[in-house]
Design an enzyme around this catalytic site. Sequence first.
Site, PDB file in Angstrom:
ATOM      1  N   HIS A 187     -22.688  29.857 124.017  1.00 26.44           N
ATOM      2  CA  HIS A 187     -23.672  28.820 123.645  1.00 26.44           C
ATOM      3  C   HIS A 187     -23.011  27.454 123.453  1.00 26.44           C
ATOM      4  O   HIS A 187     -23.562  26.602 122.767  1.00 26.44           O
ATOM      5  CB  HIS A 187     -24.456  29.220 122.386  1.00 26.44           C
ATOM      6  N   THR A 188     -21.865  27.270 124.037  1.00 24.48           N
ATOM      7  CA  THR A 188     -21.211  25.952 123.935  1.00 24.48           C
ATOM      8  C   THR A 188     -21.775  24.970 124.963  1.00 24.48           C
ATOM      9  O   THR A 188     -21.682  23.767 124.770  1.00 24.48           O
ATOM     10  CB  THR A 188     -19.694  26.080 124.185  1.00 24.48           C
ATOM     11  N   ASP A 189     -22.360  25.501 126.056  1.00 25.10           N
ATOM     12  CA  ASP A 189     -22.686  24.587 127.165  1.00 25.10           C
ATOM     13  C   ASP A 189     -23.674  23.491 126.765  1.00 25.10           C
ATOM     14  O   ASP A 189     -23.429  22.309 127.002  1.00 25.10           O
ATOM     15  CB  ASP A 189     -23.125  25.339 128.440  1.00 25.10           C
ATOM     16  N   GLY A 233     -31.666  41.543 134.125  1.00 24.94           N
ATOM     17  CA  GLY A 233     -31.609  41.678 132.668  1.00 24.94           C
ATOM     18  C   GLY A 233     -30.248  42.056 132.121  1.00 24.94           C
ATOM     19  O   GLY A 233     -30.102  42.322 130.942  1.00 24.94           O
ATOM     20  N   GLY A 278     -27.604  40.108 132.107  1.00 32.97           N
ATOM     21  CA  GLY A 278     -26.833  38.946 131.675  1.00 32.97           C
ATOM     22  C   GLY A 278     -25.954  38.362 132.761  1.00 32.97           C
ATOM     23  O   GLY A 278     -25.056  37.579 132.478  1.00 32.97           O
ATOM     24  N   SER A 300     -27.205  36.567 135.193  1.00 34.01           N
ATOM     25  CA  SER A 300     -27.882  35.349 135.622  1.00 34.01           C
ATOM     26  C   SER A 300     -28.426  35.396 137.043  1.00 34.01           C
ATOM     27  O   SER A 300     -28.139  34.534 137.875  1.00 34.01           O
ATOM     28  CB  SER A 300     -26.937  34.162 135.476  1.00 34.01           C
ATOM     29  N   SER A 356     -31.390  34.769 137.706  1.00 39.78           N
ATOM     30  CA  SER A 356     -32.316  33.639 137.846  1.00 39.78           C
ATOM     31  C   SER A 356     -31.566  32.390 138.310  1.00 39.78           C
ATOM     32  O   SER A 356     -32.033  31.666 139.200  1.00 39.78           O
ATOM     33  CB  SER A 356     -33.049  33.370 136.535  1.00 39.78           C
ATOM     34  N   ASP A 414     -24.650  28.417 133.883  1.00 39.33           N
ATOM     35  CA  ASP A 414     -24.946  29.435 134.904  1.00 39.33           C
ATOM     36  C   ASP A 414     -24.895  28.849 136.317  1.00 39.33           C
ATOM     37  O   ASP A 414     -24.369  29.470 137.246  1.00 39.33           O
ATOM     38  CB  ASP A 414     -26.330  30.049 134.654  1.00 39.33           C
ATOM     39  N   TYR A 451     -33.248  32.148 121.627  1.00 37.49           N
ATOM     40  CA  TYR A 451     -32.290  31.257 122.291  1.00 37.49           C
ATOM     41  C   TYR A 451     -32.650  29.803 121.986  1.00 37.49           C
ATOM     42  O   TYR A 451     -31.804  29.005 121.570  1.00 37.49           O
ATOM     43  CB  TYR A 451     -32.316  31.520 123.808  1.00 37.49           C
TER      44      TYR A 451
HETATM   45  C1  GLA Z   1     -27.427  31.822 128.786  1.00 40.79           C
HETATM   46  C2  GLA Z   1     -27.776  30.413 129.223  1.00 40.79           C
HETATM   47  C3  GLA Z   1     -26.510  29.551 129.373  1.00 40.79           C
HETATM   48  C4  GLA Z   1     -25.624  29.641 128.132  1.00 40.79           C
HETATM   49  C5  GLA Z   1     -25.425  31.098 127.731  1.00 40.79           C
HETATM   50  C6  GLA Z   1     -24.709  31.232 126.420  1.00 40.79           C
HETATM   51  O1  GLA Z   1     -26.734  32.479 129.797  1.00 40.79           O
HETATM   52  O2  GLA Z   1     -28.492  30.448 130.434  1.00 40.79           O
HETATM   53  O3  GLA Z   1     -26.870  28.218 129.645  1.00 40.79           O
HETATM   54  O4  GLA Z   1     -26.157  28.876 127.089  1.00 40.79           O
HETATM   55  O5  GLA Z   1     -26.661  31.786 127.611  1.00 40.79           O
HETATM   56  O6  GLA Z   1     -23.421  30.706 126.502  1.00 40.79           O
END
Ligand code: GLA
Length: 397
Positions: free
Chosen positions: A32-34, A119, A121, A123, A125, A192, A241
């Site tokens: 969650h740093t982005d 689902g 993780g 990504s 999408s 992502d 989120y």
């Molecule tokens: C998801 C979000 C990203 C990022 C991560 C956590 O994957 O799509 O943008 O925030 O969570 O690092």
Amino acid sequence: MHEVKPFYQQHFGVPPAWAVRAPGRVELLGNHTDYNQGLVMALAVDKFIHLAGGPRRDGRIEVVSTAFPTPARFSVSAMTKEEAAPWADYVKGLLLQLQRRGVHFNGFNAAIHSTIPLGAGLSSSAALLVATALLVRKLFPYRLTETGVAAPPSPDSRGELPPLATPEKLALAKVCQAAENQFVGVNCGLLDYIASLFGKAHHAILIDCQDLRVEWTPLDGQAEVVICHSGVRHALADGEYNALRRHCEAAARALGARSLRGVEAKDLTARQGQLPEREYQCARHIVGENQRVTFGERALRAHDLAQFGQYLYQSHESSRDSFKNSCPELDLLVELARAHPGCLGARLTGGGFGGATLNLVATGQVEDFRRVIAQGYEARTGRKLESWPCRIVDGAG
Ligand code: GLA
């Protein structure tokens, strides 16, 4: 590619004009740093969205997917959400953003085939958004700038466009993010899309989300990355989120900083009393993650995977205890991993509240690791564990 082209031909009766692919991504370190303008490390992995397409002249768009029975059909001038085919929202959201920036395109047909588990993780999408942007570029060449579009690139004698330059990739990543934020409703950061676009085989991608600097450092040799999918995704995950993002932004405001990137650990501790407890906990996680990415990069460059693995464990503990985006299943997976002699480090990866863990496992121990973790997970939860060793691959193209 091999499956998507025959699928396209079977559905549309002609071979596709173009095919592209975009890889899924794994967040290696930096949770969650982005969206906090922070530091993050990611990998593009060998699971892909494949997209094949061909033009049509009537302004209509038809998209089919090997994963869903009903095609999505809509017009270039009317792209709205449709409950029967929510997966097509990503395509529509992306096309709307391209239009908004001044990219002109006409109708087309497209076929999707995904090898990215849903689902988990990884990504899928983001990969679909990136692949859609690349397919439209093949069909209707465009060049994005920071604020709009410039003269499109010219194809070579074989009809191939020049590869995307770094500023164009970054502009594309922002277009994808806007699509997901505005049309799909998740306020995610840039991680992502940048990971899917900037992947490099056998390398970790280092992203500074403040100035959007992207670098790479080798990650191969004595360890492999294994993804363990908990099989759970908590129903309110998207809302949670967005709530975490609000806490982080509120904490930065209360500290008088533009983002948590500008906050030093010692200042945060000194000003703990000025923040509501929840905001403080979130800020502590983000500030700690930025530090861990900095130290982690140093460890990777020194080929010290044992030390790097410790930062992965610390990251998970911080997610579990401070940020509170873990869940019992993810905690169990990390606990089981830690007990395996071949595991160098493990943590939840991505948004959290379910999804997957990332594990760094000594080469040669991967199969034993997967077997032992699956046994332990099933014994404690009754759930079958799916896990994947990942090859680190080049970005989309
Ligand atoms: C998801 C979000 C990203 C990022 C991560 C956590 O994957 O799509 O943008 O925030 O969570 O690092």
